[in-house]
Design an enzyme around this catalytic site. Structure first.
Site, PDB file in Angstrom:
ATOM      1  N   SER A 189      -7.340  -4.640  11.460  1.00 38.74           N
ATOM      2  CA  SER A 189      -6.420  -3.812  10.682  1.00 38.74           C
ATOM      3  C   SER A 189      -5.370  -3.186  11.578  1.00 38.74           C
ATOM      4  CB  SER A 189      -7.238  -2.691   9.998  1.00 38.74           C
ATOM      5  OG  SER A 189      -6.405  -1.712   9.417  1.00 38.74           O
ATOM      6  N   HIS A 249      -3.910  -0.523  10.216  1.00 40.65           N
ATOM      7  CA  HIS A 249      -3.882   0.732   9.454  1.00 40.65           C
ATOM      8  C   HIS A 249      -2.791   0.681   8.375  1.00 40.65           C
ATOM      9  CE1 HIS A 249      -5.777   4.818   9.932  1.00 40.65           C
ATOM     10  NE2 HIS A 249      -4.850   5.129   9.045  1.00 40.65           N
ATOM     11  N   VAL A 285      -3.352  -7.125   1.285  1.00 46.32           N
ATOM     12  CA  VAL A 285      -4.106  -7.954   0.330  1.00 46.32           C
ATOM     13  C   VAL A 285      -3.753  -7.493  -1.087  1.00 46.32           C
ATOM     14  CG1 VAL A 285      -6.406  -8.672  -0.435  1.00 46.32           C
ATOM     15  CG2 VAL A 285      -5.958  -8.278   2.001  1.00 46.32           C
ATOM     16  N   ARG A 286      -3.150  -8.357  -1.856  1.00 46.06           N
ATOM     17  CA  ARG A 286      -2.615  -7.960  -3.162  1.00 46.06           C
ATOM     18  C   ARG A 286      -3.151  -8.788  -4.324  1.00 46.06           C
ATOM     19  NH1 ARG A 286      -1.869  -4.379  -0.381  1.00 46.06           N
ATOM     20  NH2 ARG A 286       0.078  -3.532   0.400  1.00 46.06           N
ATOM     21  N   ARG A 320      -3.366   0.424  -0.754  1.00 54.27           N
ATOM     22  CA  ARG A 320      -2.366   0.948  -1.696  1.00 54.27           C
ATOM     23  C   ARG A 320      -2.569   0.521  -3.155  1.00 54.27           C
ATOM     24  NH1 ARG A 320       0.009  -0.234   3.266  1.00 54.27           N
ATOM     25  NH2 ARG A 320       1.166   1.457   4.254  1.00 54.27           N
TER      26      ARG A 320
END
Ligand SMILES: Cc1cc2nc3c(=O)[nH]c(=O)nc-3n(C[C@H](O)[C@H](O)[C@H](O)COP(=O)(O)O)c2cc1C
Length: 335
Positions: free
Chosen positions: A232, A234, A268-269, A289
């Site tokens: 990650s 962040h 990642v969506r 998010r």
């Protein structure tokens, strides 16, 4: 999801535009806020890195009803998609949800979807406290992440996670440069391998190191006794101009997979993004998010809906790439 997003747009006004694609472009530099730091390049790298991979379609096989279940630290989850640790509702999201309301939505929503939330830590003790309090209510079904504070403080935070009986505990070591924490009298900083060993040896819980972006640091985490890592940057919020997580994942997973549980997050969506991350070597992914938007739109139900939607997309993508189970997913699905 359309209604959820509409409500979220109103509640997040001034903090998140709830763009059709959450890609860090409109919110570049908005930290505090929901964006990426500086030019926003690291946030965008996460999205671009995933976009660069394409999927090989296969439909002549027997993977008719793919199994998305996974066992993590002795717990059976229905999906390899977990909630990422997120804090700072008053200053990052505008405060339409309190830290407590957000934590409740995250922990309950993830459980409704058959998976776990991670909870975070920040300069205000209310951040760690509210996440942990929610995890305590559900017999510890989730994973709290502690900032890289002073050693003594970390030990106290670890004890509290143990008391709450959490499934594991982690540290976002990439929070090492957060000046805001120092300004509020809670200094954080990088950790040596010896310090990591001391921390990890001090807890009975499986320990996850979040914020790993190189093979060398993944090996240090393993040698220090970690049970897992999160590859990650962040969400692109701590250092401008880093690569995307999907860019470095394969080389890291190639070295430590099997020895460590490999989590990844950043950009990642969709279910196809999840499939790509698993193909690159991740065991599971964290979502940031999109779950904030889901919670601001419809609380725990919004979060459960967002995770269920992505899990269904993952299932569909597994059918179309010939993967009957998560173990079947490998580099062959990628072009
Ligand atoms: C508003 C906000 C607050 C965050 N707070 C934390 C935190 O307290 N601890 C932590 O480890 N990560 C934190 N993160 C990073 C996320 O855990 C995760 O790494 C990142 O959001 C993943 O990228 P995505 O949002 O593109 O999915 C935060 C991210 C955002 C957007």
């Amino acid at each position: 999801m359309k209604t959820v997003r509409q409500t979220a747009k109103e509640k997040l006004k001034g903090y998140c535009r709830v763009c059709p694609v959450c890609d860090g472009k409109a919110c570049a530099g908005e930290v505090p806020g929901m964006g990426g730091i500086g030019t926003g390049a690291s946030f965008r790298s996460n999205i671009e890195a995933l976009k660069a991979f394409r999927l090989n379609m296969r439909t002549l096989h027997g993977a008719k009803n793919p199994d998305t279940t996974i066992e993590l630290f002795g717990q059976q989850l229905s999906t390899p998609i977990l909630g990422a640790p997120i804090t700072g509702n008053p200053y990052n999201m505008g405060g339409a949800l309190t830290e407590v309301e957000w934590s409740e939505a995250a922990v309950q929503g993830c459980l409704q979807a058959g998976t776990f939330a991670c909870t975070g830590d920040g300069a205000d003790p209310a951040m760690y406290d509210s996440g942990l309090a929610e995890l305590k209510k559900v017999q510890g079904k989730g994973i709290p992440f502690i900032k890289p504070r002073g050693q003594e403080d970390i030990l106290k935070y670890l004890r509290r996670a143990e008391e709450a009986g959490t499934a594991a505990v982690g540290m976002d070591v990439d929070g090492a440069g957060l000046i805001t924490m120092a300004l509020k009298g809670q200094p954080v900083g990088p950790k040596t391998k010896e310090e990591m060993k001391e921390i990890i040896a001090a807890t009975s819980l499986p320990f996850i190191v979040k914020g790993i972006m190189t093979v060398e640091e993944a090996v240090i985490a393993a040698e220090a006794g970690a049970a897992g890592i999160v590859v990650s940057n962040h969400g692109g919020r701590v250092l401008d101009h880093t690569p995307g997580a999907a860019e470095v994942l394969a080389e890291i997973a190639a070295v430590v997979k099997g020895r460590l549980t490999v989590f990844v997050d950043g950009g990642v969506r969709s279910g196809t993004d999840v499939l790509k991350m698993l193909a690159l070597g991740a065991d599971a992914v964290l979502i940031g998010r999109p779950l904030v938007i889901a919670a601001y739109g419809a609380g725990a139900e919004g979060i459960a809906l967002a995770i269920n939607t992505m899990t269904n997309e993952l299932k569909q993508a597994m059918i179309l790439t010939g993967c009957a189970s998560l173990e079947d997913i490998n580099m062959d699905v990628l072009l």
